[in-house]
Design a protein around this motif. Sequence first.
Motif, PDB file in Angstrom:
ATOM      1  N   VAL A   1      71.193 115.995 -49.349  1.00 34.16           N
ATOM      2  CA  VAL A   1      70.274 114.979 -48.826  1.00 34.16           C
ATOM      3  C   VAL A   1      70.950 113.613 -48.830  1.00 34.16           C
ATOM      4  O   VAL A   1      70.836 112.839 -47.869  1.00 34.16           O
ATOM      5  CB  VAL A   1      68.975 114.945 -49.647  1.00 34.16           C
ATOM      6  CG1 VAL A   1      68.111 113.746 -49.238  1.00 34.16           C
ATOM      7  CG2 VAL A   1      68.197 116.235 -49.453  1.00 34.16           C
TER       8      VAL A   1
ATOM      9  N   PRO B   1      62.412 112.354 -43.726  1.00 33.82           N
ATOM     10  CA  PRO B   1      63.493 113.304 -43.425  1.00 33.82           C
ATOM     11  C   PRO B   1      64.186 113.831 -44.676  1.00 33.82           C
ATOM     12  O   PRO B   1      64.559 115.010 -44.743  1.00 33.82           O
ATOM     13  CB  PRO B   1      64.453 112.492 -42.566  1.00 33.82           C
ATOM     14  CG  PRO B   1      63.601 111.420 -41.950  1.00 33.82           C
ATOM     15  CD  PRO B   1      62.598 111.082 -43.002  1.00 33.82           C
TER      16      PRO B   1
ATOM     17  N   ARG C   1      67.754 106.818 -41.694  1.00 32.21           N
ATOM     18  CA  ARG C   1      66.792 107.883 -41.976  1.00 32.21           C
ATOM     19  C   ARG C   1      66.031 107.533 -43.240  1.00 32.21           C
ATOM     20  O   ARG C   1      66.609 107.164 -44.254  1.00 32.21           O
ATOM     21  CB  ARG C   1      67.503 109.228 -42.140  1.00 32.21           C
ATOM     22  CG  ARG C   1      68.203 109.715 -40.867  1.00 32.21           C
ATOM     23  CD  ARG C   1      68.720 111.139 -41.070  1.00 32.21           C
ATOM     24  NE  ARG C   1      69.402 111.608 -39.874  1.00 32.21           N
ATOM     25  CZ  ARG C   1      70.711 111.605 -39.700  1.00 32.21           C
ATOM     26  NH1 ARG C   1      71.495 111.130 -40.667  1.00 32.21           N
ATOM     27  NH2 ARG C   1      71.256 112.056 -38.588  1.00 32.21           N
TER      28      ARG C   1
ATOM     29  N   VAL D   1      64.374 117.828 -45.647  1.00 37.12           N
ATOM     30  CA  VAL D   1      65.632 118.543 -45.874  1.00 37.12           C
ATOM     31  C   VAL D   1      65.672 119.131 -47.282  1.00 37.12           C
ATOM     32  O   VAL D   1      66.017 120.306 -47.480  1.00 37.12           O
ATOM     33  CB  VAL D   1      66.835 117.603 -45.651  1.00 37.12           C
ATOM     34  CG1 VAL D   1      68.139 118.295 -46.063  1.00 37.12           C
ATOM     35  CG2 VAL D   1      66.904 117.169 -44.190  1.00 37.12           C
TER      36      VAL D   1
ATOM     37  N   VAL E   1      73.273 113.467 -45.948  1.00 36.55           N
ATOM     38  CA  VAL E   1      72.578 113.387 -44.660  1.00 36.55           C
ATOM     39  C   VAL E   1      72.075 111.981 -44.373  1.00 36.55           C
ATOM     40  O   VAL E   1      72.146 111.493 -43.237  1.00 36.55           O
ATOM     41  CB  VAL E   1      71.414 114.396 -44.615  1.00 36.55           C
ATOM     42  CG1 VAL E   1      70.515 114.148 -43.412  1.00 36.55           C
ATOM     43  CG2 VAL E   1      71.951 115.830 -44.578  1.00 36.55           C
TER      44      VAL E   1
ATOM     45  N   GLY F   1      63.126 121.906 -47.763  1.00 36.31           N
ATOM     46  CA  GLY F   1      63.549 123.048 -46.957  1.00 36.31           C
ATOM     47  C   GLY F   1      64.647 123.852 -47.638  1.00 36.31           C
ATOM     48  O   GLY F   1      64.604 125.089 -47.661  1.00 36.31           O
ATOM     49  N   ILE F   2      65.649 123.166 -48.210  1.00 39.22           N
ATOM     50  CA  ILE F   2      66.731 123.855 -48.920  1.00 39.22           C
ATOM     51  C   ILE F   2      66.175 124.587 -50.141  1.00 39.22           C
ATOM     52  O   ILE F   2      66.519 125.755 -50.404  1.00 39.22           O
ATOM     53  CB  ILE F   2      67.831 122.858 -49.337  1.00 39.22           C
ATOM     54  CG1 ILE F   2      68.529 122.284 -48.104  1.00 39.22           C
ATOM     55  CG2 ILE F   2      68.849 123.530 -50.259  1.00 39.22           C
ATOM     56  CD1 ILE F   2      69.521 121.179 -48.423  1.00 39.22           C
TER      57      ILE F   2
END
Length: 349
Positions: A101, A114, A110, A118, A104, A121-122
């Motif tokens: 993260v 977001p 960002r 991320v 990213v 989600g991981i």
Amino acid sequence: MSTTLTKSPGAPSATGKARRNRSLVDLVLRARELSIAAALAVLVIGTAVVNPRFLSEQGVKDIFLNASILALLAVGQTLVVVTRNIDLSVGSVVGLVAFVVGDVVSGTDRGLLPALAVGIGIGALCGVVNGLLISFLRVPALVVTLGMLYVIQGVDYYVAHGEQINAANVPQSILDLGNGGVLGVPYLPLITVVVMLAVGYYLRSYSSGREFYAIGSNPEAARLAGVPIRRRVFTAYLVSGVLAGLAGVLWLARFGTVVADNASGWELKVVSAVVVGGVAITGGVGTVYGAALGALLITTIGSALVVLKINAFWQDAITGLLLLLAISVDRVLALRVTRALKKRSRHHG
């Protein structure tokens, strides 16, 4: 000619027995959690007497900030442990999420959403893999999650390439989450408390939540009663993964600077917090509130050792001692509860 069966006034119903048995177990759990709270109070007061700065505003804030991530992981681990399983991959998930993260969002505009997407989600993906292998393919949880720990660590080191994420490159909105607050209360403990209350309410108030305990107490009886064991175990690992992903984002927000081996070894610290908090390692017993208290106790011990200028390596020894003590107490309490239930059954039989 019909015959009416009547129950003698002294004979208890099955429902009444179940309620009394449940109340006895609840009483034991409350006593266990109160004992942890009492130990925490003695530790805080004793340390404050030696060094009053321990209870300064910043000191108390640091304790809750440091405990919040561990307590969040303990909440997810509780769901897994009450089903007679274990998740040793949570520490590596936190480290991977924090670095990925950070990579990213570094140097971009960002924001927080977001990053959360991320990270969660991981974590969810890792939880799904664990859950599928354990619940549907019936691979032992210890083998799966230990293997996942090393796989994730390998991926993390591959992604990191020996580099680190610098706080200066992390968007301010993410850093504000880790260091800001509302009305003087930091965001991180508030997030942990909200998650803890939500999971605790679900486990106690919904039949599907109580099924997690049924699985841990007696898997065969739960199967015969129609409990969807595979689905519940899968859900436990999914929730544990999601909360580990969230914890990884909070780690980045809290510290800003991240390296590949962040949260290394935390899987054992999380399990220790859960067991010290009264969640039986054999499953079926414990609450997320006790697990959170265990996390707070372990974190406070570490902070107290620093304030008292005692070598921090003693924290591992003390944590191990608490773990052994907690398992011993669990065994003694389990034997006493079993004897009490047997006596009640004979008395009302």
